[in-house]
Structure formats: C-alpha cells, structure tokens
Scaffold this motif. Sequence first.
Motif, PDB file in Angstrom:
ATOM      1  N   LEU A  63      34.214  25.168  26.305  1.00  0.00           N
ATOM      2  CA  LEU A  63      35.312  25.933  26.019  1.00  0.00           C
ATOM      3  C   LEU A  63      36.603  25.204  26.626  1.00  0.00           C
ATOM      4  CD1 LEU A  63      34.108  29.668  26.669  1.00  0.00           C
ATOM      5  CD2 LEU A  63      34.937  28.770  24.630  1.00  0.00           C
TER       6      LEU A  63
ATOM      7  N   GLN B  39      28.318  31.315  20.769  1.00  0.00           N
ATOM      8  CA  GLN B  39      27.490  32.765  21.369  1.00  0.00           C
ATOM      9  C   GLN B  39      26.114  32.541  20.906  1.00  0.00           C
ATOM     10  OE1 GLN B  39      28.143  36.463  19.467  1.00  0.00           O
ATOM     11  NE2 GLN B  39      28.032  37.502  21.360  1.00  0.00           N
TER      12      GLN B  39
ATOM     13  N   GLY C   3      33.602  30.521  17.946  1.00  0.00           N
ATOM     14  CA  GLY C   3      33.063  31.017  19.397  1.00  0.00           C
ATOM     15  C   GLY C   3      31.627  31.917  19.022  1.00  0.00           C
TER      16      GLY C   3
ATOM     17  N   MET D  47      39.049  24.916  23.765  1.00  0.00           N
ATOM     18  CA  MET D  47      40.021  26.056  23.726  1.00  0.00           C
ATOM     19  C   MET D  47      41.071  25.844  24.554  1.00  0.00           C
ATOM     20  SD  MET D  47      39.026  27.944  21.564  1.00  0.00           S
ATOM     21  CE  MET D  47      37.443  26.965  20.596  1.00  0.00           C
TER      22      MET D  47
ATOM     23  N   PHE E   7      39.275  30.508  15.474  1.00  0.00           N
ATOM     24  CA  PHE E   7      38.590  30.166  16.248  1.00  0.00           C
ATOM     25  C   PHE E   7      37.709  31.054  17.049  1.00  0.00           C
ATOM     26  CE2 PHE E   7      43.007  28.076  16.713  1.00  0.00           C
ATOM     27  CZ  PHE E   7      42.722  26.824  17.221  1.00  0.00           C
ATOM     28  N   THR E   8      37.667  32.136  17.008  1.00  0.00           N
ATOM     29  CA  THR E   8      36.651  32.978  17.057  1.00  0.00           C
ATOM     30  C   THR E   8      35.510  32.920  16.389  1.00  0.00           C
ATOM     31  OG1 THR E   8      37.701  34.823  16.010  1.00  0.00           O
ATOM     32  CG2 THR E   8      37.999  34.750  18.296  1.00  0.00           C
TER      33      THR E   8
ATOM     34  N   VAL F 151      37.592  33.842  22.809  1.00  0.00           N
ATOM     35  CA  VAL F 151      36.388  33.028  22.512  1.00  0.00           C
ATOM     36  C   VAL F 151      35.478  33.092  23.676  1.00  0.00           C
ATOM     37  CG1 VAL F 151      35.458  30.569  22.164  1.00  0.00           C
ATOM     38  CG2 VAL F 151      37.462  31.543  20.882  1.00  0.00           C
TER      39      VAL F 151
ATOM     40  N   GLN G 147      33.433  36.140  23.779  1.00  0.00           N
ATOM     41  CA  GLN G 147      32.026  36.228  22.702  1.00  0.00           C
ATOM     42  C   GLN G 147      30.984  35.534  23.514  1.00  0.00           C
ATOM     43  OE1 GLN G 147      34.387  34.085  19.696  1.00  0.00           O
ATOM     44  NE2 GLN G 147      33.171  35.484  18.187  1.00  0.00           N
TER      45      GLN G 147
END
Length: 187
Positions: A88, A64, A60, A92, A56-57, A123, A126
């Motif tokens: 998000l 970003q 992200g 998310m 998931f990041t 996330v 970020q």
Amino acid sequence: MGRSSAPSVVRQTITTFLGNSSGYVVSIITGIVVARTLGPAGKGAASYAALVMALFTSAGGGLQTAVMYQCGRNASQVLVYGAALRLLGLTMVPAALLLAAAGWFDPRHASLAYAAIAVPFAVYGQVACGLLLLHNDVRSTVIQGAIPTLGVGLLTIPALTVFHGGLTAVLSIWAATFALSGLYAMW
C-alpha cells in the motif's frame, strides 16, 4: 457444521444486509440532493472523484483477496499484514501524490485532490476488512462501511440544505469520511 453455527451466520447475514442496504438508500438520497443543489456540473465533479477512487479500490479488492488467501493458507497474519502495508505504501502513497498534483495544478481536475485524500484510506480499509472478516468481526466491517456511506449522507445533506455549502463541502465531507473509516479500521 453443526446447528450452533446457523444463528451466527443468519445474524451476520442480516447485519451485513441491513448495513449495506441502508447505506445504499442514504447514498441514493444524498446523490439526489447533491444533483438538485449543485446541478449537473457539481454532481459530475463529485462523481468524478468517486469513480477515480473506484479504480484504485478495484486494486484494493485484489489485495484484500490476496491477504485473505494467504491467511487462509495459515500464513502468519502479522507477516501478511506487514507485506500488504508495504505494498500500500509503495503504490497508494505515490498514487495519492499524483492525484493531488493533478488536482492542484489543473483546476479542471480539482476534485482529484479530494480523491487523493480518500484513496489510501479506502484501499487500506479494504485490506483491514479482510482481516476483520478472518476474525469473524462482521460488525466492525459493517461499521467501517457505514462511516463513508451513512456519514456522507448525514453530513452532506445538512451541509447543502441548511448551511448552503457547495462542492468543496461535499468533497471535503466525502474525503473525511473515508479517512475516518480507514482510521476506524486501523483502530
């Protein structure tokens, strides 16, 4: 650029390097303590949650970059931030609910419930990091990154070695530090 910007770049580079490298050292030591205390199954369950969060990041990181690009093109930071928050919320929050359901209903995937807590905050962090960098606030990005890396180590090692906590303690601390990091970024 003139000579006056060099000390700032050097200071920011050193700050970032020291913050990140100290986090890596603490993470390695924490990983060793977790593996020795909880064994391969416990270390595996903790790593499973972290790897799911990494998926998931990765998304992200793209968000970003998009935020920084749009702001760099002189788009309104308020509008870009608002759009990022809506995105998000649309992605998310449902992802966290699915992770929580998977962790709740299938004991083999219980660590996903902790990832459900950590993912939205990680996330968001970020995205916030990108905005902080746009405002030349490297110090806050280093602190934000240190909360989960140093915090996990400084809390997990005593939780395991002194208080004899188990996997639940490790995952609770891990998720809580990402929540704190996200809240710090929000602040």
